[in-house]
Design a protein around this motif. Sequence first.
Motif, PDB file in Angstrom:
ATOM      1  N   GLY A  64       0.750  -1.271  -0.170  1.00 34.44           N
ATOM      2  CA  GLY A  64       0.074  -0.023  -0.185  1.00 34.44           C
ATOM      3  C   GLY A  64       0.969   1.359  -0.101  1.00 34.44           C
ATOM      4  O   GLY A  64       1.882   1.440   0.734  1.00 34.44           O
ATOM      5  N   VAL A  65       0.477   2.218  -0.684  1.00 36.04           N
ATOM      6  CA  VAL A  65       0.937   3.584  -0.723  1.00 36.04           C
ATOM      7  C   VAL A  65       0.022   4.682  -0.540  1.00 36.04           C
ATOM      8  O   VAL A  65      -0.676   4.958  -1.373  1.00 36.04           O
ATOM      9  N   PRO A  66       0.202   5.162   0.708  1.00 36.19           N
ATOM     10  CA  PRO A  66      -1.032   6.402   1.001  1.00 36.19           C
ATOM     11  C   PRO A  66      -0.257   7.641   0.786  1.00 36.19           C
ATOM     12  O   PRO A  66       0.942   7.935   0.278  1.00 36.19           O
ATOM     13  N   LYS A  67      -0.970   8.580   0.492  1.00 34.86           N
ATOM     14  CA  LYS A  67      -0.592   9.825   0.341  1.00 34.86           C
ATOM     15  C   LYS A  67      -0.218  10.457   1.675  1.00 34.86           C
ATOM     16  O   LYS A  67      -0.563  10.419   2.465  1.00 34.86           O
ATOM     17  N   GLU A  68       1.079  11.241   1.190  1.00 30.24           N
ATOM     18  CA  GLU A  68       1.666  11.662   2.378  1.00 30.24           C
ATOM     19  C   GLU A  68       0.941  12.909   2.896  1.00 30.24           C
ATOM     20  O   GLU A  68       0.433  13.864   2.199  1.00 30.24           O
ATOM     21  N   ILE A  69       0.863  12.972   4.245  1.00 34.94           N
ATOM     22  CA  ILE A  69      -0.055  14.188   4.929  1.00 34.94           C
ATOM     23  C   ILE A  69       0.590  15.067   5.858  1.00 34.94           C
ATOM     24  O   ILE A  69       0.308  15.999   6.099  1.00 34.94           O
ATOM     25  N   LYS A  70       1.925  14.843   5.954  1.00 33.31           N
ATOM     26  CA  LYS A  70       2.939  15.796   6.827  1.00 33.31           C
ATOM     27  C   LYS A  70       2.883  17.274   5.892  1.00 33.31           C
ATOM     28  O   LYS A  70       2.870  17.223   4.708  1.00 33.31           O
ATOM     29  N   ASN A  71       3.197  18.255   6.620  1.00 36.99           N
ATOM     30  CA  ASN A  71       3.130  19.712   5.967  1.00 36.99           C
ATOM     31  C   ASN A  71       3.836  20.055   4.696  1.00 36.99           C
ATOM     32  O   ASN A  71       5.151  19.530   5.140  1.00 36.99           O
ATOM     33  N   HIS A  72       3.350  20.138   3.931  1.00 40.30           N
ATOM     34  CA  HIS A  72       4.053  20.503   2.481  1.00 40.30           C
ATOM     35  C   HIS A  72       5.007  19.412   2.284  1.00 40.30           C
ATOM     36  O   HIS A  72       6.232  19.473   1.705  1.00 40.30           O
ATOM     37  N   GLU A  73       4.510  17.982   2.252  1.00 42.75           N
ATOM     38  CA  GLU A  73       4.990  16.940   1.762  1.00 42.75           C
ATOM     39  C   GLU A  73       4.452  16.301   0.677  1.00 42.75           C
ATOM     40  O   GLU A  73       3.323  15.949   0.500  1.00 42.75           O
ATOM     41  N   TYR A  74       5.175  16.410  -0.611  1.00 43.40           N
ATOM     42  CA  TYR A  74       4.586  16.033  -1.835  1.00 43.40           C
ATOM     43  C   TYR A  74       5.491  14.740  -2.437  1.00 43.40           C
ATOM     44  O   TYR A  74       5.082  14.540  -3.523  1.00 43.40           O
ATOM     45  N   MET A  96       2.071  -4.364   3.415  1.00 42.46           N
ATOM     46  CA  MET A  96       3.067  -3.811   3.719  1.00 42.46           C
ATOM     47  C   MET A  96       2.929  -2.258   3.235  1.00 42.46           C
ATOM     48  O   MET A  96       2.274  -1.973   2.312  1.00 42.46           O
ATOM     49  N   ILE A  97       3.221  -1.306   4.047  1.00 38.73           N
ATOM     50  CA  ILE A  97       3.008  -0.046   3.788  1.00 38.73           C
ATOM     51  C   ILE A  97       4.357   0.775   3.398  1.00 38.73           C
ATOM     52  O   ILE A  97       5.165   0.696   4.034  1.00 38.73           O
ATOM     53  N   VAL A  98       4.308   1.338   2.104  1.00 37.96           N
ATOM     54  CA  VAL A  98       5.576   2.068   1.848  1.00 37.96           C
ATOM     55  C   VAL A  98       5.263   3.438   1.756  1.00 37.96           C
ATOM     56  O   VAL A  98       4.454   4.006   1.076  1.00 37.96           O
ATOM     57  N   LYS A  99       6.226   4.308   2.414  1.00 35.62           N
ATOM     58  CA  LYS A  99       5.616   5.621   2.667  1.00 35.62           C
ATOM     59  C   LYS A  99       7.259   6.298   2.438  1.00 35.62           C
ATOM     60  O   LYS A  99       8.302   5.897   2.221  1.00 35.62           O
ATOM     61  N   VAL A 100       7.333   7.745   2.634  1.00 35.16           N
ATOM     62  CA  VAL A 100       8.501   8.746   2.711  1.00 35.16           C
ATOM     63  C   VAL A 100       8.637   8.943   4.140  1.00 35.16           C
ATOM     64  O   VAL A 100       9.593   8.538   4.701  1.00 35.16           O
ATOM     65  N   GLN A 125       1.663  -6.006  10.394  1.00 32.51           N
ATOM     66  CA  GLN A 125       1.974  -5.056   9.225  1.00 32.51           C
ATOM     67  C   GLN A 125       3.123  -4.720   9.257  1.00 32.51           C
ATOM     68  O   GLN A 125       3.837  -3.948  10.101  1.00 32.51           O
ATOM     69  N   ILE A 126       3.696  -4.524   7.900  1.00 29.82           N
ATOM     70  CA  ILE A 126       5.071  -4.060   7.668  1.00 29.82           C
ATOM     71  C   ILE A 126       4.838  -2.762   7.459  1.00 29.82           C
ATOM     72  O   ILE A 126       4.097  -2.062   6.330  1.00 29.82           O
ATOM     73  N   LEU A 127       5.861  -1.780   7.835  1.00 28.23           N
ATOM     74  CA  LEU A 127       6.059  -0.397   7.477  1.00 28.23           C
ATOM     75  C   LEU A 127       7.403  -0.083   7.275  1.00 28.23           C
ATOM     76  O   LEU A 127       8.359  -0.395   7.984  1.00 28.23           O
ATOM     77  N   PHE A 128       7.436   0.546   5.977  1.00 26.01           N
ATOM     78  CA  PHE A 128       8.846   0.740   5.388  1.00 26.01           C
ATOM     79  C   PHE A 128       8.777   2.172   5.060  1.00 26.01           C
ATOM     80  O   PHE A 128       8.291   2.765   4.202  1.00 26.01           O
ATOM     81  N   THR A 129       9.524   2.940   5.878  1.00 25.31           N
ATOM     82  CA  THR A 129       9.582   4.513   5.595  1.00 25.31           C
ATOM     83  C   THR A 129      10.967   4.642   6.377  1.00 25.31           C
ATOM     84  O   THR A 129      11.489   4.287   7.022  1.00 25.31           O
ATOM     85  N   TYR A 130      11.061   6.295   6.360  1.00 22.82           N
ATOM     86  CA  TYR A 130      11.791   6.960   7.526  1.00 22.82           C
ATOM     87  C   TYR A 130      10.943   7.056   8.617  1.00 22.82           C
ATOM     88  O   TYR A 130       9.713   7.320   8.796  1.00 22.82           O
ATOM     89  N   LEU A 131      11.797   6.688   9.762  1.00 22.15           N
ATOM     90  CA  LEU A 131      11.103   6.890  11.073  1.00 22.15           C
ATOM     91  C   LEU A 131      11.772   7.975  11.936  1.00 22.15           C
ATOM     92  O   LEU A 131      11.005   8.695  12.523  1.00 22.15           O
ATOM     93  N   ARG A 177       9.945  16.004  -6.706  1.00 20.83           N
ATOM     94  CA  ARG A 177      10.019  15.003  -8.058  1.00 20.83           C
ATOM     95  C   ARG A 177      11.684  14.703  -7.955  1.00 20.83           C
ATOM     96  O   ARG A 177      11.693  13.256  -8.137  1.00 20.83           O
ATOM     97  N   THR A 178      12.740  15.326  -7.633  1.00 20.11           N
ATOM     98  CA  THR A 178      13.984  15.064  -7.601  1.00 20.11           C
ATOM     99  C   THR A 178      14.080  13.826  -6.488  1.00 20.11           C
ATOM    100  O   THR A 178      14.597  12.747  -6.781  1.00 20.11           O
ATOM    101  N   SER A 179      13.505  14.279  -5.329  1.00 24.59           N
ATOM    102  CA  SER A 179      13.725  13.529  -4.149  1.00 24.59           C
ATOM    103  C   SER A 179      13.062  12.123  -4.246  1.00 24.59           C
ATOM    104  O   SER A 179      13.441  11.362  -4.010  1.00 24.59           O
ATOM    105  N   THR A 180      11.931  12.185  -4.909  1.00 25.07           N
ATOM    106  CA  THR A 180      11.184  10.775  -5.049  1.00 25.07           C
ATOM    107  C   THR A 180      11.960   9.798  -5.995  1.00 25.07           C
ATOM    108  O   THR A 180      11.891   8.735  -5.382  1.00 25.07           O
ATOM    109  N   PHE A 181      12.468  10.474  -7.167  1.00 17.76           N
ATOM    110  CA  PHE A 181      13.064   9.482  -7.838  1.00 17.76           C
ATOM    111  C   PHE A 181      14.238   8.971  -7.252  1.00 17.76           C
ATOM    112  O   PHE A 181      14.621   7.836  -7.530  1.00 17.76           O
ATOM    113  N   ALA A 182      15.179  10.012  -6.478  1.00 18.64           N
ATOM    114  CA  ALA A 182      16.402   9.481  -5.972  1.00 18.64           C
ATOM    115  C   ALA A 182      16.029   8.466  -4.802  1.00 18.64           C
ATOM    116  O   ALA A 182      16.825   7.402  -4.868  1.00 18.64           O
ATOM    117  N   LEU A 183      14.962   8.734  -4.259  1.00 18.97           N
ATOM    118  CA  LEU A 183      14.487   7.614  -2.887  1.00 18.97           C
ATOM    119  C   LEU A 183      14.168   6.400  -3.400  1.00 18.97           C
ATOM    120  O   LEU A 183      14.588   5.265  -3.070  1.00 18.97           O
TER     121      LEU A 183
END
Length: 372
Positions: free
Chosen positions: A4-14, A70-74, A89-95, A307-313
């Motif tokens: 699962g890929v949820p939409k990021e909800i942190k302030n100004h997180e695109y 599995m949830i994949v986030k940023v 449930q698996i959570l894979f992201t920055y913590l 855009r740059t960050s997402t592709f690099a990540l």
Amino acid sequence: MIIGVPKEIKNHEYRVGMVPASVRELINHGHEVIVETNAGIGIGFTDQDYVDAGASIINQASDVFAQAEMIVKVKEPQAVERAMLREGQILFTYLHLAPDLPQTEDLIKSKAICIAYETVTDDFGGLPLLAPMSEVAGRMSIQAGAQALEKSNAGRGMLLGGVPGVEPAKVVIIGGGMVGNNAAQMAVGMGADVVVLDRNTNVLRKLDAQFGNKVKAIYSTADALEKHVLDADLVIGGVLIPGAAAPKLVTKEHIKNMKPGAAIVDVAIDQGGCIETSKATTHAEPTYIVDDVVHYCVANMPGAVPRTSTFALNNATLPYILQIANKGHVQALLDNKHLLNGLNVIDGQVTCQSVAENLGFEYVDPAVALIN
């Protein structure tokens, strides 16, 4: 596996956890991917782009969390997202748990399997999933610092590179690792007077070989740090202790004695910051003033260039996502000691020693926790 890929909800997180190309790779390996509607819109990907890659679009984050194995986030899960995690449930992201007790407590309570990008290691002693964002943040820190020095932002009113006949600004970078090196590249390119402080002589030699006399690579002692920070126009905090809270190297007393209108960019803010007067800010309100020093402490700096960050990540995370999906988390973690180092919390147990020590939890060896 259902990813699962949820939409990021942190302030100004695109940013978004997976781009369509990554989704397609997982689909080709026989997995199912569900994506919250508009999850990729911030970097120019429509729901149709994800559908074309083989994903299913889900209207609500709660349904993504309910269905995904599995949830994949940023970014780290926000409180409302942590409440949706479930046992197993698996959570894979920055913590970035070390400075964040509420998040750690919620992840323990959830009994989810929480793997942090920032503590996954490699054979070379590096942090391959943190590196791309450190590169972005290091480069952005100079842009942010240059803006903070503008008079309209309460800065000293200085151009980093100066002009012919006028001295450039002095940029002091604390930490010569991935963040510091990339900050130095940008600062040198803009013509600033650059000093990098570090306590690793191999890092200093590397900087000297890379930049020559364009960068002053200085061994960091309390005396050297104080001398250069007080003389700085811009200070970049780029210190990292993997998994642990950042040490407070620049004190309140240093801040009081800095030049009026000087600026600080604390890139270590995700781990609590290495400046004593730092507090996390957002892209909506990125700066504040303490003792006439402009502080920029945005906790998700790369989110400004999503855009740059997402592709690099994605380039870095995709092989690990595939390992977990193809093998299941137990086998994937047992087969890859570096991925195992990313395991921070599982079944209510803290398996990252730095997090346990910083927050006062009992540490459980990740391999032991995994098989029990």
